[in-house]
Design a protein around this motif. Structure first.
Motif, PDB file in Angstrom:
ATOM      1  N   GLY A  44       4.128 -10.786  13.361  1.00  0.00           N
ATOM      2  CA  GLY A  44       3.994 -12.231  13.320  1.00  0.00           C
ATOM      3  C   GLY A  44       3.091 -12.807  14.385  1.00  0.00           C
ATOM      4  N   HIS A  45       2.706 -11.998  15.372  1.00  0.00           N
ATOM      5  CA  HIS A  45       1.879 -12.507  16.456  1.00  0.00           C
ATOM      6  C   HIS A  45       0.628 -11.658  16.646  1.00  0.00           C
ATOM      7  N   ASP A  46       0.234 -10.869  15.657  1.00  0.00           N
ATOM      8  CA  ASP A  46      -0.958 -10.046  15.786  1.00  0.00           C
ATOM      9  C   ASP A  46      -2.196 -10.920  15.817  1.00  0.00           C
ATOM     10  N   SER A  47      -3.186 -10.497  16.567  1.00  0.00           N
ATOM     11  CA  SER A  47      -4.430 -11.245  16.663  1.00  0.00           C
ATOM     12  C   SER A  47      -5.391 -10.887  15.546  1.00  0.00           C
ATOM     13  N   ALA A  48      -5.161  -9.759  14.854  1.00  0.00           N
ATOM     14  CA  ALA A  48      -6.054  -9.312  13.795  1.00  0.00           C
ATOM     15  C   ALA A  48      -5.243  -9.025  12.540  1.00  0.00           C
ATOM     16  N   PRO A  49      -5.867  -9.158  11.363  1.00  0.00           N
ATOM     17  CA  PRO A  49      -5.153  -8.848  10.124  1.00  0.00           C
ATOM     18  C   PRO A  49      -4.883  -7.357  10.007  1.00  0.00           C
ATOM     19  N   ALA A  50      -3.838  -7.008   9.284  1.00  0.00           N
ATOM     20  CA  ALA A  50      -3.501  -5.603   9.045  1.00  0.00           C
ATOM     21  C   ALA A  50      -2.788  -5.492   7.700  1.00  0.00           C
ATOM     22  N   VAL A  51      -3.043  -4.390   7.003  1.00  0.00           N
ATOM     23  CA  VAL A  51      -2.345  -4.116   5.745  1.00  0.00           C
ATOM     24  C   VAL A  51      -1.871  -2.664   5.757  1.00  0.00           C
ATOM     25  N   THR A  52      -0.679  -2.451   5.232  1.00  0.00           N
ATOM     26  CA  THR A  52      -0.121  -1.114   5.091  1.00  0.00           C
ATOM     27  C   THR A  52       0.224  -0.902   3.626  1.00  0.00           C
ATOM     28  N   ILE A  53      -0.075   0.303   3.108  1.00  0.00           N
ATOM     29  CA  ILE A  53       0.139   0.582   1.694  1.00  0.00           C
ATOM     30  C   ILE A  53       1.198   1.667   1.550  1.00  0.00           C
ATOM     31  N   TYR A  54       2.151   1.448   0.647  1.00  0.00           N
ATOM     32  CA  TYR A  54       3.162   2.431   0.300  1.00  0.00           C
ATOM     33  C   TYR A  54       3.035   2.739  -1.191  1.00  0.00           C
ATOM     34  N   SER A  55       3.159   3.998  -1.551  1.00  0.00           N
ATOM     35  CA  SER A  55       3.034   4.380  -2.963  1.00  0.00           C
ATOM     36  C   SER A  55       4.330   4.993  -3.449  1.00  0.00           C
ATOM     37  N   TYR A  56       4.630   4.752  -4.732  1.00  0.00           N
ATOM     38  CA  TYR A  56       5.875   5.191  -5.331  1.00  0.00           C
ATOM     39  C   TYR A  56       5.628   5.679  -6.756  1.00  0.00           C
ATOM     40  N   THR A  57       6.556   6.466  -7.242  1.00  0.00           N
ATOM     41  CA  THR A  57       6.548   6.827  -8.649  1.00  0.00           C
ATOM     42  C   THR A  57       7.036   5.626  -9.455  1.00  0.00           C
ATOM     43  N   PRO A  58       6.286   5.210 -10.485  1.00  0.00           N
ATOM     44  CA  PRO A  58       6.730   4.051 -11.265  1.00  0.00           C
ATOM     45  C   PRO A  58       7.978   4.378 -12.068  1.00  0.00           C
ATOM     46  N   GLY A  59       8.626   3.345 -12.543  1.00  0.00           N
ATOM     47  CA  GLY A  59       9.892   3.534 -13.232  1.00  0.00           C
ATOM     48  C   GLY A  59       9.751   3.849 -14.697  1.00  0.00           C
ATOM     49  N   SER A  60      10.810   3.585 -15.423  1.00  0.00           N
ATOM     50  CA  SER A  60      10.879   3.882 -16.845  1.00  0.00           C
ATOM     51  C   SER A  60       9.756   3.181 -17.601  1.00  0.00           C
ATOM     52  N   GLY A  61       9.201   3.886 -18.581  1.00  0.00           N
ATOM     53  CA  GLY A  61       8.118   3.332 -19.373  1.00  0.00           C
ATOM     54  C   GLY A  61       6.748   3.716 -18.884  1.00  0.00           C
ATOM     55  N   TYR A  62       6.668   4.397 -17.740  1.00  0.00           N
ATOM     56  CA  TYR A  62       5.393   4.829 -17.188  1.00  0.00           C
ATOM     57  C   TYR A  62       5.305   6.350 -17.177  1.00  0.00           C
ATOM     58  N   ASN A  63       4.082   6.852 -17.080  1.00  0.00           N
ATOM     59  CA  ASN A  63       3.824   8.282 -17.007  1.00  0.00           C
ATOM     60  C   ASN A  63       3.529   8.643 -15.560  1.00  0.00           C
ATOM     61  N   ALA A  64       4.457   9.322 -14.911  1.00  0.00           N
ATOM     62  CA  ALA A  64       4.305   9.630 -13.483  1.00  0.00           C
ATOM     63  C   ALA A  64       3.127  10.546 -13.194  1.00  0.00           C
ATOM     64  N   ASP A  65       2.606  11.241 -14.213  1.00  0.00           N
ATOM     65  CA  ASP A  65       1.451  12.111 -13.999  1.00  0.00           C
ATOM     66  C   ASP A  65       0.165  11.325 -13.805  1.00  0.00           C
ATOM     67  N   GLU A  66       0.118  10.098 -14.305  1.00  0.00           N
ATOM     68  CA  GLU A  66      -1.126   9.336 -14.233  1.00  0.00           C
ATOM     69  C   GLU A  66      -0.941   7.871 -13.872  1.00  0.00           C
ATOM     70  N   ASP A  67       0.280   7.467 -13.536  1.00  0.00           N
ATOM     71  CA  ASP A  67       0.563   6.088 -13.144  1.00  0.00           C
ATOM     72  C   ASP A  67       1.186   6.072 -11.751  1.00  0.00           C
ATOM     73  N   VAL A  68       0.896   5.047 -10.973  1.00  0.00           N
ATOM     74  CA  VAL A  68       1.451   4.953  -9.623  1.00  0.00           C
ATOM     75  C   VAL A  68       1.701   3.484  -9.285  1.00  0.00           C
ATOM     76  N   LYS A  69       2.778   3.237  -8.531  1.00  0.00           N
ATOM     77  CA  LYS A  69       3.075   1.899  -8.037  1.00  0.00           C
ATOM     78  C   LYS A  69       2.749   1.840  -6.554  1.00  0.00           C
ATOM     79  N   ILE A  70       2.088   0.777  -6.131  1.00  0.00           N
ATOM     80  CA  ILE A  70       1.828   0.589  -4.704  1.00  0.00           C
ATOM     81  C   ILE A  70       2.461  -0.724  -4.246  1.00  0.00           C
TER      82      ILE A  70
END
Length: 289
Positions: A31-57
């Motif tokens: 909340g007090h950083d002087s510069a912007p920052a982004v962090t990315i997390y990746s997960y296996t998507p849920g039902s209805g997706y193909n985990a071999d070629e789909d990803v949730k971030i």
């Protein structure tokens, strides 16, 4: 598909297990950083997706980030652009050619990307109000497969509950020659992956050579009332003892040479949140040549 029969009898004779729940890694926002920052997390998507070629971030920006853009493309394409133009130019390229995330609340935005076949890099750029940029990225390998043969899958535990036999395809992974799957094992888009267990092999009296295999825990996409989702795992992972999959009656065997070539027997353990459904083998017999 809802599987209902035989569950209560199976649970009555087998002790319950506790399934490990997945938890997200928590990001921080000082909340007090002087510069912007982004962090990315990746997960296996849920039902209805193909985990071999789909990803949730999930994208976790700090308080300085006002706008977020993302771009997914083949890793080789990004590398070529960066080699020619530099990292800073690529950040501008993401803003100009990527997708802006429209977030109406304070939650970390989530995006599901589909159809990623090959090696991809997903790059996220966070823009601050003063024009400064923060860049983060993650990679994803979308698996592609080649069919070895079709054949008949006869289910053990799930067969007793009404599934199959079904015609499925035995496939090998194009980027990993130790990884295989049964396409549509549990229904359309519901596959089962398994892998060679090192170089461990055994030979029967007829000269057939079988390679020992492993089945890491994975969802089947099936469920049973009232216990919910059914997952599959081999005996070694289930018991936390690799010896269970070699010579203790719970072997996973893939015939690689001999008259039974491409025949596969997997001693899969099927589990729900309340306990173990059973572990009768699933057996694949290839089509006649």
């Amino acid at each position: 598909m809802i599987l209902k029969k035989y569950l209560y009898a199976a649970l009555a004779v087998v002790s319950a297990i506790a399934l490990a729940a997945c938890s997200d890694d928590e990001g921080t926002d000082p909340g007090h950083d002087s510069a912007p920052a982004v962090t990315i997390y990746s997960y296996t998507p849920g039902s209805g997706y193909n985990a071999d070629e789909d990803v949730k971030i999930r994208i976790a920006p700090n308080s300085k980030v006002k706008d977020i853009y993302y771009l997914s493309e083949l890793t080789t394409a990004k590398q070529e652009y960066v080699a020619e133009n530099g990292e800073n130019a690529y950040a501008d390229y993401v803003v100009e050619n990527g997708t802006k995330i429209e977030s109406e609340d304070d939650a970390d935005p989530e995006v599901t990307l589909t159809g990623l076949l090959g090696n991809y890099t997903i790059t996220v750029v966070g823009l601050a109000g003063n024009g400064k940029k923060a860049v983060g990225s993650t990679t994803f390998q979308g698996l592609t497969w080649t069919t070895i043969t079709g054949g008949t899958m006869t289910y053990g535990t799930l067969g007793q509950m009404g599934l199959g036999p079904n015609h499925v395809e035995l496939q090998s992974c194009d980027s990993d020659d130790t990884l295989f799957r049964f396409k549509d094992m549990y229904g359309s888009g519901l596959h089962l992956k398994f892998s060679f267990y090192g170089t461990n092999q055994t030979e029967d009296e007829s000269g057939n050579i079988y390679h020992y295999c492993r089945v890491a825990q994975q969802d089947t996409g099936l469920s049973v009332n009232p216990y919910g989702a059914i997952s599959v795992i081999d005996a070694g992972y289930y018991q936390k003892d690799d010896s269970y999959v070699m010579g203790q009656g719970f072997d996973n065997l893939f015939c690689t040479e001999g008259q039974n070539k491409n025949r596969v027997s997997l001693s899969n353990f099927y589990v729900v949140s309340a306990g173990l459904l059973g572990y009768d083998p699933d057996v694949f017999v290839p089509d006649a040549n």
